[in-house]
Design a protein around this motif. Structure first.
Motif, PDB file in Angstrom:
ATOM      1  N   PHE A 492       0.834  -1.199   0.000  1.00 16.17           N
ATOM      2  CA  PHE A 492       0.000   0.000   0.000  1.00 16.17           C
ATOM      3  C   PHE A 492       0.876   1.260   0.000  1.00 16.17           C
ATOM      4  O   PHE A 492       0.616   2.225  -0.730  1.00 16.17           O
ATOM      5  N   SER A 493       1.926   1.239   0.838  1.00 16.51           N
ATOM      6  CA  SER A 493       2.841   2.377   0.888  1.00 16.51           C
ATOM      7  C   SER A 493       3.518   2.591  -0.468  1.00 16.51           C
ATOM      8  O   SER A 493       3.650   3.725  -0.954  1.00 16.51           O
ATOM      9  N   ALA A 494       3.952   1.494  -1.056  1.00 17.74           N
ATOM     10  CA  ALA A 494       4.593   1.582  -2.364  1.00 17.74           C
ATOM     11  C   ALA A 494       3.623   2.122  -3.407  1.00 17.74           C
ATOM     12  O   ALA A 494       3.995   2.907  -4.289  1.00 17.74           O
ATOM     13  N   PHE A 495       2.369   1.680  -3.302  1.00 18.06           N
ATOM     14  CA  PHE A 495       1.351   2.153  -4.237  1.00 18.06           C
ATOM     15  C   PHE A 495       1.143   3.658  -4.107  1.00 18.06           C
ATOM     16  O   PHE A 495       1.028   4.376  -5.108  1.00 18.06           O
ATOM     17  N   VAL A 496       1.080   4.155  -2.853  1.00 20.44           N
ATOM     18  CA  VAL A 496       0.895   5.600  -2.623  1.00 20.44           C
ATOM     19  C   VAL A 496       2.065   6.380  -3.198  1.00 20.44           C
ATOM     20  O   VAL A 496       1.887   7.404  -3.892  1.00 20.44           O
ATOM     21  N   VAL A 497       3.293   5.902  -2.915  1.00 19.05           N
ATOM     22  CA  VAL A 497       4.482   6.578  -3.433  1.00 19.05           C
ATOM     23  C   VAL A 497       4.469   6.587  -4.953  1.00 19.05           C
ATOM     24  O   VAL A 497       4.761   7.608  -5.608  1.00 19.05           O
ATOM     25  N   LEU A 498       4.129   5.435  -5.530  1.00 18.33           N
ATOM     26  CA  LEU A 498       4.082   5.329  -6.987  1.00 18.33           C
ATOM     27  C   LEU A 498       3.034   6.262  -7.570  1.00 18.33           C
ATOM     28  O   LEU A 498       3.262   6.915  -8.600  1.00 18.33           O
ATOM     29  N   LEU A 499       1.898   6.338  -6.899  1.00 20.26           N
ATOM     30  CA  LEU A 499       0.824   7.206  -7.371  1.00 20.26           C
ATOM     31  C   LEU A 499       1.254   8.671  -7.342  1.00 20.26           C
ATOM     32  O   LEU A 499       1.014   9.441  -8.300  1.00 20.26           O
ATOM     33  N   VAL A 500       1.905   9.082  -6.245  1.00 19.54           N
ATOM     34  CA  VAL A 500       2.397  10.460  -6.135  1.00 19.54           C
ATOM     35  C   VAL A 500       3.413  10.745  -7.233  1.00 19.54           C
ATOM     36  O   VAL A 500       3.398  11.813  -7.869  1.00 19.54           O
ATOM     37  N   CYS A 501       4.307   9.775  -7.451  1.00 18.62           N
ATOM     38  CA  CYS A 501       5.319   9.945  -8.489  1.00 18.62           C
ATOM     39  C   CYS A 501       4.678  10.123  -9.865  1.00 18.62           C
ATOM     40  O   CYS A 501       5.098  10.957 -10.677  1.00 18.62           O
ATOM     41  N   ILE A 502       3.652   9.316 -10.119  1.00 21.87           N
ATOM     42  CA  ILE A 502       2.951   9.405 -11.404  1.00 21.87           C
ATOM     43  C   ILE A 502       2.296  10.774 -11.571  1.00 21.87           C
ATOM     44  O   ILE A 502       2.363  11.393 -12.640  1.00 21.87           O
ATOM     45  N   ILE A 503       1.677  11.263 -10.479  1.00 21.63           N
ATOM     46  CA  ILE A 503       1.010  12.568 -10.540  1.00 21.63           C
ATOM     47  C   ILE A 503       2.033  13.675 -10.791  1.00 21.63           C
ATOM     48  O   ILE A 503       1.816  14.584 -11.633  1.00 21.63           O
ATOM     49  N   VAL A 504       3.157  13.648 -10.080  1.00 25.17           N
ATOM     50  CA  VAL A 504       4.200  14.667 -10.243  1.00 25.17           C
ATOM     51  C   VAL A 504       4.767  14.629 -11.657  1.00 25.17           C
ATOM     52  O   VAL A 504       4.921  15.670 -12.327  1.00 25.17           O
ATOM     53  N   VAL A 505       5.094  13.406 -12.122  1.00 23.19           N
ATOM     54  CA  VAL A 505       5.661  13.269 -13.462  1.00 23.19           C
ATOM     55  C   VAL A 505       4.666  13.739 -14.510  1.00 23.19           C
ATOM     56  O   VAL A 505       5.017  14.439 -15.476  1.00 23.19           O
ATOM     57  N   ASN A 506       3.381  13.371 -14.321  1.00 22.40           N
ATOM     58  CA  ASN A 506       2.351  13.800 -15.259  1.00 22.40           C
ATOM     59  C   ASN A 506       2.227  15.332 -15.290  1.00 22.40           C
ATOM     60  O   ASN A 506       2.084  15.945 -16.353  1.00 22.40           O
ATOM     61  N   PHE A 507       2.324  15.972 -14.101  1.00 22.94           N
ATOM     62  CA  PHE A 507       2.244  17.434 -14.012  1.00 22.94           C
ATOM     63  C   PHE A 507       3.427  18.079 -14.737  1.00 22.94           C
ATOM     64  O   PHE A 507       3.264  19.042 -15.501  1.00 22.94           O
TER      65      PHE A 507
END
Length: 526
Positions: A492-507
């Protein structure tokens, strides 16, 4: 006088104690052939001898009357046997799925025949009836477990055909290393990784056959005749207090049994064997070079033998110096040589125990295999169906037998295998060694069966003998639930980190794209 009074008092106490230990036992046996009843009869007689009140539900023809036993006869079981005799065995014997479909319908009809019988229905509807224990054959007639639910009685299995993954599952004996199939056609006896995977798939297929083909029909009969929810059958189906199986570790395969699984191979040998008739005895006694016994088991098998089989056997036997006793339906046969004796009522145990007996040619039925081992006689196995393939394969593996395909043996193959078994002393030596191990037991099989049956009665079902689902379930046993919680948090923690990374990279990508699309300002040249 005083001593006499003491003896009378002691005798009275013994009689009272025995009467208080007497229990009501109901045995339900849906067999449509005589062989399994050979295991049942001594067991029932011993229960009666120990003072228990026994009621038996069975066919009409194959279980004789037993003194002090109440019999409920089901004529439909005998009619089912006549139907089986008309089957074309060759059409389904080489296909596990076709064989399973035939078996499914047959076992459904067996359970229905018993439950719809008027005598059985009277027993179920009589509110004064009470039973402390129900004894059944555990394989594929699960609807009969309804008797244990109806009478709130302990459930005991008597597996006359030995063990399989299914009897282990029902008894709570969850040990994949000792699993074997119900029907061994196509099962591998090798030890390679490929063999292991093949067998895992094979057992999985049989599990599906049991769950998808056989069990639904049994559940239907259970709900129809007992008017109880199907969940009760599924619950009681895996709650056997005791599972007695017709095998023993000395017979070629060691098993890791839980306490409620008891090995009782040789139970049928508690009954005295019949003597040889004088003419047959003279024939066997006069065999200077020894005797070969040829029997393919029950009468149903005669119709299933290949048409050319008889002539090939006659040609082979005529070239032997040994005498041959052939269990056959008729006493005459064209072109029969003088060294062959035909009999339809061969006392098999007496023949196998005769000192002149050198070889047993058999289909590999379980009781015949046990008797041959007990007598220390090598075997030539020609299996036809069900457990016979596994029985013969096991004897080949331990070195006391050879095997032939019954569908197309040549005279050369028959002769070479017979000569090998007769002339190579290693087969007889190993057979004698196995016989010695099998006979060396602290108690007889019948004594063991009765002691454990009464143990279950004394301890009200003996639930402490049975391994519970929580004890043997794969996930909790190996604490995988703890790892699942741990890894789920990490995931779950890895998923949250990955999700944040995806959002930042997408931005950042969008910002870069927007900047790239903005037109640049052109300055005029000087």
């Amino acid at each position: 006088m005083k001593i006499a009074k003491i003896l009378v008092a002691l005798l009275t106490l013994v009689i009272c104690k025995r009467s208080t230990q007497a229990e009501n036992i109901l045995g339900i046996f849906s067999y449509t052939f005589s062989t399994p009843y050979k295991v049942v009869i001594p067991y029932i007689k011993a229960l009666v001898h120990n003072g228990h009140n026994v009621t038996i539900i069975s066919s009409i023809s194959f279980l004789p009357d037993i003194d002090n036993v109440r019999h409920i006869r089901v004529g439909a079981l005998d009619r089912l046997r006549e139907i089986v005799l008309t089957f074309d065995h060759s059409e389904w014997s080489n296909s596990k799925w076709k064989e399973s479909l035939v078996s499914c319908k047959f076992h459904y009809n067996m359970s229905h025949a018993i439950l719809s019988d008027s005598g059985v229905q009277s027993l179920l509807q009589d509110k004064s009836e009470h039973f402390d224990m129900i004894v059944v054959e555990p394989t594929h007639t699960d609807a009969l477990i309804g008797f244990a639910v109806h009478f709130n009685a302990s459930l005991v299995g008597l597996s006359t055909f030995g063990f399989s993954w299914l009897t282990d599952h029902l008894a709570g004996n969850s040990a994949p290393s000792v699993y074997k199939p119900v029907k061994p056609l196509g099962y591998s006896y090798g030890n390679s990784l490929l063999d292991k995977w093949n067998n895992w798939i094979y057992i999985a297929e049989e599990w599906m056959i049991d769950r998808l083909l056989i069990l639904p029909g049994q559940v239907e009969l259970f709900t129809q005749f007992f008017h109880l929810p199907s969940s009760l059958l599924l619950e009681r189906r895996t709650s056997y207090s005791l599972m007695m199986i017709n095998t023993h570790f000395s017979l070629g395969r060691v098993r890791s049994n839980v306490p409620n699984v008891i090995e009782v191979a040789g139970l049928h040998m508690a009954e005295p064997s019949e003597p040889l008739e004088p003419e047959l005895l003279d024939f066997v006694n006069g065999a200077e070079h020894g005797v070969i016994y040829f029997s393919m088991g029950m009468e149903i098998l005669t119709a299933w033998l290949p048409k050319t089989m008889k002539q090939k056997m006659l040609q082979t036997f005529s070239q032997l110096k040994q005498r041959v006793v052939w269990k056959h339906d008729v006493h005459t046969m064209p072109n029969k040589s003088d060294n062959v004796y035909l009999t339809s009522l061969a006392p098999q145990r007496q023949l196998l125990e005769h000192p002149n007996m050198k070889l047993f040619i058999t289909n590999g039925g379980l009781l015949s295999t046990i008797e041959s081992i007990y007598s220390g006689v090598p075997m030539l196995g020609m299996p036809i169906y069900f457990d016979q393939f596994d029985n013969v394969e096991r004897m080949v593996k331990v070195g006391i037998a050879r095997k032939l395909d019954i569908n197309n043996p040549t005279e050369e193959q028959l002769m070479s295998n017979i000569k090998e078994l007769l002339e190579n002393p290693i087969y007889t030596l190993k057979a004698k060694e196995m016989s010695k191990r099998f006979r060396d037991q602290p108690t007889s099989p019948i004594e063991s069966a009765i002691w454990w049956t009464e143990y279950v009665l004394r301890h009200k079902g003996a639930p402490h003998m049975r391994m519970t689902d929580q004890d043997m379930a794969f996930v909790p046993y190996y604490k995988l639930n703890i790892f699942s919680v741990l890894f789920s948090r990490i995931a779950f923690s890895a998923f949250v980190v990955l999700l944040v990374c995806i959002i930042v990279v997408n931005f950042l990508l969008k910002e870069f794209q927007r900047n790239a699309e903005t037109p640049s300002v052109l300055y005029p040249s000087n």
